[in-house]
Scaffold this motif. Structure first.
Motif, PDB file in Angstrom:
ATOM      1  N   VAL A   1      14.757  31.653  50.085  1.00 38.47           N
ATOM      2  CA  VAL A   1      14.932  31.013  51.376  1.00 38.47           C
ATOM      3  C   VAL A   1      16.332  31.283  51.925  1.00 38.47           C
ATOM      4  O   VAL A   1      16.544  31.388  53.115  1.00 38.47           O
ATOM      5  CB  VAL A   1      14.673  29.492  51.260  1.00 38.47           C
ATOM      6  CG1 VAL A   1      14.916  28.784  52.581  1.00 38.47           C
ATOM      7  CG2 VAL A   1      13.243  29.244  50.802  1.00 38.47           C
ATOM      8  N   GLY A   2      17.290  31.409  51.040  1.00 38.07           N
ATOM      9  CA  GLY A   2      18.657  31.651  51.471  1.00 38.07           C
ATOM     10  C   GLY A   2      18.852  32.993  52.150  1.00 38.07           C
ATOM     11  O   GLY A   2      19.880  33.222  52.794  1.00 38.07           O
ATOM     12  N   LEU A  10      11.955  32.157  57.489  1.00 34.36           N
ATOM     13  CA  LEU A  10      12.237  30.921  56.756  1.00 34.36           C
ATOM     14  C   LEU A  10      10.955  30.155  56.465  1.00 34.36           C
ATOM     15  O   LEU A  10      10.729  29.690  55.342  1.00 34.36           O
ATOM     16  CB  LEU A  10      13.202  30.048  57.559  1.00 34.36           C
ATOM     17  CG  LEU A  10      13.582  28.694  56.942  1.00 34.36           C
ATOM     18  CD1 LEU A  10      14.303  28.883  55.625  1.00 34.36           C
ATOM     19  CD2 LEU A  10      14.430  27.886  57.911  1.00 34.36           C
ATOM     20  N   LEU A  11      10.079  30.044  57.475  1.00 34.84           N
ATOM     21  CA  LEU A  11       8.820  29.328  57.294  1.00 34.84           C
ATOM     22  C   LEU A  11       7.928  30.029  56.272  1.00 34.84           C
ATOM     23  O   LEU A  11       7.256  29.383  55.460  1.00 34.84           O
ATOM     24  CB  LEU A  11       8.096  29.209  58.637  1.00 34.84           C
ATOM     25  CG  LEU A  11       8.757  28.296  59.672  1.00 34.84           C
ATOM     26  CD1 LEU A  11       7.988  28.343  60.987  1.00 34.84           C
ATOM     27  CD2 LEU A  11       8.867  26.865  59.167  1.00 34.84           C
ATOM     28  N   VAL A  16       5.733  30.127  50.657  1.00 34.56           N
ATOM     29  CA  VAL A  16       5.617  30.708  49.314  1.00 34.56           C
ATOM     30  C   VAL A  16       6.107  29.710  48.267  1.00 34.56           C
ATOM     31  O   VAL A  16       5.485  29.527  47.209  1.00 34.56           O
ATOM     32  CB  VAL A  16       6.416  32.024  49.229  1.00 34.56           C
ATOM     33  CG1 VAL A  16       6.465  32.527  47.790  1.00 34.56           C
ATOM     34  CG2 VAL A  16       5.797  33.080  50.138  1.00 34.56           C
ATOM     35  N   ALA A  17       7.219  29.050  48.573  1.00 33.08           N
ATOM     36  CA  ALA A  17       7.741  28.042  47.642  1.00 33.08           C
ATOM     37  C   ALA A  17       6.746  26.895  47.485  1.00 33.08           C
ATOM     38  O   ALA A  17       6.543  26.369  46.382  1.00 33.08           O
ATOM     39  CB  ALA A  17       9.088  27.517  48.141  1.00 33.08           C
ATOM     40  N   ALA A  19       3.459  27.050  47.840  1.00 34.80           N
ATOM     41  CA  ALA A  19       2.317  27.510  47.049  1.00 34.80           C
ATOM     42  C   ALA A  19       2.665  27.516  45.562  1.00 34.80           C
ATOM     43  O   ALA A  19       1.831  27.157  44.717  1.00 34.80           O
ATOM     44  CB  ALA A  19       1.899  28.900  47.514  1.00 34.80           C
ATOM     45  N   SER A  20       3.886  27.916  45.240  1.00 35.29           N
ATOM     46  CA  SER A  20       4.318  27.903  43.842  1.00 35.29           C
ATOM     47  C   SER A  20       4.343  26.482  43.304  1.00 35.29           C
ATOM     48  O   SER A  20       3.903  26.210  42.173  1.00 35.29           O
ATOM     49  CB  SER A  20       5.707  28.535  43.717  1.00 35.29           C
ATOM     50  OG  SER A  20       5.702  29.863  44.204  1.00 35.29           O
ATOM     51  N   PHE A  21       4.830  25.559  44.103  1.00 40.59           N
ATOM     52  CA  PHE A  21       4.878  24.151  43.705  1.00 40.59           C
ATOM     53  C   PHE A  21       3.469  23.620  43.470  1.00 40.59           C
ATOM     54  O   PHE A  21       3.204  22.894  42.497  1.00 40.59           O
ATOM     55  CB  PHE A  21       5.587  23.333  44.781  1.00 40.59           C
ATOM     56  CG  PHE A  21       5.642  21.855  44.493  1.00 40.59           C
ATOM     57  CD1 PHE A  21       6.516  21.352  43.546  1.00 40.59           C
ATOM     58  CD2 PHE A  21       4.814  20.983  45.164  1.00 40.59           C
ATOM     59  CE1 PHE A  21       6.567  19.997  43.270  1.00 40.59           C
ATOM     60  CE2 PHE A  21       4.854  19.623  44.900  1.00 40.59           C
ATOM     61  CZ  PHE A  21       5.726  19.124  43.959  1.00 40.59           C
ATOM     62  N   ALA A  22       2.534  24.002  44.358  1.00 44.29           N
ATOM     63  CA  ALA A  22       1.151  23.543  44.223  1.00 44.29           C
ATOM     64  C   ALA A  22       0.513  24.057  42.944  1.00 44.29           C
ATOM     65  O   ALA A  22      -0.378  23.412  42.390  1.00 44.29           O
ATOM     66  CB  ALA A  22       0.337  23.997  45.439  1.00 44.29           C
TER      67      ALA A  22
END
Length: 213
Positions: A1-2, A10-11, A16-17, A19-22
């Motif tokens: 994201v950085g 950014l969105l 993607v982040a 989906a990884s968390f899910a």
């Protein structure tokens, strides 16, 4: 994201982040289910695991201002945050916890498909989680909209986060000690959360302050 230079990028990175968390959440739940098999403190273990989310949010809130205001900026801050899950990944056993994953099958029919109870439980968890995530995002705006001062709003949000942290651990401990069906406790907590949301929609500052925690 950085590394994002445009809003669309950014969105996309945030998606993607997400989906990884899910994917990580059910995997960690399954791992914890297997590790605590036969334990009398399974509820407490799940409560501590679930309390990690509000605890992380609180720690991030405490450190975010200092990091963003430093020479790192918001990009550097997000890069620092990205290192945390990488460190966690190093500690995950790559060989699995208890062998190959097992598929629960109905002994009478041999059917591996989910039953109605599991579907209803999943729906309840989905709706409850959706409400909780929305509350985290909209709570400060809600409190400000009903006339709460910024300082009081910050205190209420912090108190609500603390209540979430303590409540999750306490609910797990109560589940272990009660000896009753934990789904009954879950249903009660969902109803209590619904009451809190109704208080937030009342438009009265005192009711909103009570409903938040």
């Amino acid at each position: 994201v950085g590394t994002a230079s445009h809003l669309a990028v950014l969105l996309l990175n945030v998606a993607v982040a997400g989906a990884s968390f899910a994917a990580v959440v059910p995997a960690t739940n399954a791992a914890l289910q297997e590790v605590t098999a036969g334990s009398a403190h399974r509820g407490l273990a799940y409560g501590v695991k679930q309390a990690s989310a509000p605890a992380a949010i609180a720690l991030a809130g405490l450190g975010l201002g200092a990091l963003v205001a430093s020479a790192l900026g918001w990009r550097g801050t997000l890069m620092v945050m990205a290192s945390v899950p990488l460190l966690g990944a190093v500690g995950v056993p790559h060989g699995g916890i208890g062998g190959a994953p097992r598929v629960a099958r109905d002994r009478r029919t041999g059917d591996a498909g989910p039953g109605l109870e599991l579907l209803l439980l999943g729906l309840a968890a989905f709706l409850g989680t959706s409400a909780a995530v929305a509350t985290v995002t909209l709570l400060p705006l809600t409190l400000l909209a009903v006339g709460t001062s910024p300082g009081t709003t910050g205190a209420i949000v912090a108190g609500a986060g603390l209540a979430s942290l303590v409540g999750r651990i306490a609910a797990g401990a109560v589940s272990d000690r009660s000896g009753r069906d934990p789904l009954t406790l879950m249903a009660g907590l969902l109803c209590l959360g619904a009451v809190g949301h109704l208080l937030l929609t009342s438009g009265a500052p005192l009711a909103a302050a009570i409903g938040a925690p």
